[in-house]
Design an enzyme around this catalytic site. Sequence first.
Site, PDB file in Angstrom:
ATOM      1  N   ARG A 258     -11.810  -3.790 -13.903  1.00 40.51           N
ATOM      2  CA  ARG A 258     -10.557  -3.303 -14.180  1.00 40.51           C
ATOM      3  C   ARG A 258     -10.068  -3.741 -15.836  1.00 40.51           C
ATOM      4  NH1 ARG A 258      -6.477  -4.085 -10.571  1.00 40.51           N
ATOM      5  NH2 ARG A 258      -8.326  -5.293  -9.542  1.00 40.51           N
TER       6      ARG A 258
ATOM      7  N   ARG B 138      -2.523   2.253  -5.224  1.00 40.95           N
ATOM      8  CA  ARG B 138      -2.710   0.775  -5.190  1.00 40.95           C
ATOM      9  C   ARG B 138      -1.341  -0.165  -4.674  1.00 40.95           C
ATOM     10  NH1 ARG B 138      -2.722  -2.388  -9.207  1.00 40.95           N
ATOM     11  NH2 ARG B 138      -4.235  -3.677  -8.609  1.00 40.95           N
TER      12      ARG B 138
ATOM     13  N   CYS C 213       3.813  13.161   3.001  1.00 35.83           N
ATOM     14  CA  CYS C 213       4.778  13.104   4.181  1.00 35.83           C
ATOM     15  C   CYS C 213       4.225  11.870   4.830  1.00 35.83           C
ATOM     16  CB  CYS C 213       4.604  14.358   4.959  1.00 35.83           C
ATOM     17  SG  CYS C 213       3.026  14.582   5.640  1.00 35.83           S
ATOM     18  N   GLU C 214       4.646  10.503   4.184  1.00 37.94           N
ATOM     19  CA  GLU C 214       4.390   9.460   5.068  1.00 37.94           C
ATOM     20  C   GLU C 214       5.438   8.483   4.371  1.00 37.94           C
ATOM     21  OE1 GLU C 214       0.661   7.251   5.794  1.00 37.94           O
ATOM     22  OE2 GLU C 214      -0.318   9.258   5.673  1.00 37.94           O
TER      23      GLU C 214
END
Length: 414
Positions: A272, A308, A342-343
Amino acid sequence: MNQMLQKHFLSQVDVEDLLKEYGSPLYVYDEKTLRERVKEMVNLLPYPWFGASCSIKANSNLFLLEILKEEGMDADAMSPGEIYLLEKAGFDGSRIFYICNNVSAEEMKYALDRGILISVDSLSQLEMLGRINRGGEVALRFNPGTGAGHHEKVITAGAGTKFGIQENMIEDTKAIAKKYGLRIVGINQHIGSLFLDGKPFIDSVKALLRIAAQFDNLEFVDLGGGFGIPYRRFHGEKHLDLQELRNELAPLLLDFRKQYGGGLKFKIEPGRYPFAECGAILGTVHAVKTNYGTEYIGTDIGFNVLMRPMLYDSYHEIVAFRNNKIIEARDEEKVTIVGNICETGDILARDRYMPPLQEGDVLGVLDAGAYGYVMSSNYNQRLRPAEVLITLNGDIRLIRRRDTLEDLLVGFRF
Ligand code: LLP
């Protein structure tokens, strides 16, 4: 916040113009920030026997990987696909370390054919490697017993995690190695992702050195990654104190080298750290609405683009722009910023204080350069965004094009 932003690379570009040219959403990277962060890792300890490898799992853009290579990083890989891309970025086999987990013999052969050293993390995978590479070299990934990380899903050592070999199995590893004539040339660990306090890392280094002392003739010890970045940068979170880390780490490694003898090398694997801060995602506000008392800001930054927040409840600072300028943060309102997938879980930021927003405003999600694009998908058959790089002289360079609708057909053409 605005003061801190003045130094941020997003304040140096015309964000709306970028979106017009390359489409929304868009990943934007800054070469200067990337090079600075890479150098910090490569030079963490100023010794010729110390090095840093990059983890392509954090960012797979070939142009960015080339920069890391140029700055002196080696690389680790987790799959043949990662090896393939690293080679395309110019890393040769001697600079790649295959740290695999539960792979097939074919995958191991893929690495061996390219002269790539493999680290195995179970007795069973050590047997498998022994069978196909008698008399060869191997590294062993240990689980030093304690882990660290920003979320339970990314803690990769200690009880309750699938990774690494336990210390009490050292004799078994030696017996298997002997059976196949394998030479154990290195040991490695990765305790987990994102620590901002170096203590758990230092503790794990001590544990790994204890393990290293039980092997003769090691060529290297790889201490893993996990070096954190301050995602809550506008809320007082500080950078990892590299000087403090250096002060703790250097005497440990120097002492150990003296006792161990030989030309033992040490390395770290920051995934990262080099990438996160050099990247941001720009997106567009397409709707503003109130549902049962919650004000929703509807954007095109769905979890297909940045996973994330949905996966780990991760926090990213978000900045709003109108007419290419940062919107002044007076009279902030509490809103929930969502994407276009669509969640219901498609939430980028819950209960976030933002200036009043309207359709057409641009949002910049900061610190998205690591585990951003690599974890994006075509879910809902959305097109993955383009990636652009702000070069050292301020030019904008397209470093990955946006998907096209035709790309959605690639798998069906056979
Ligand atoms: N080495 C090994 C063997 C690893 O498995 C990893 C990351 C690294 C190095 C680099 O770790 P880092 O320095 O980036 O913490 N998707 C998650 C992170 C998963 C990391 C997996 N392994 C996230 O977005 O936070």
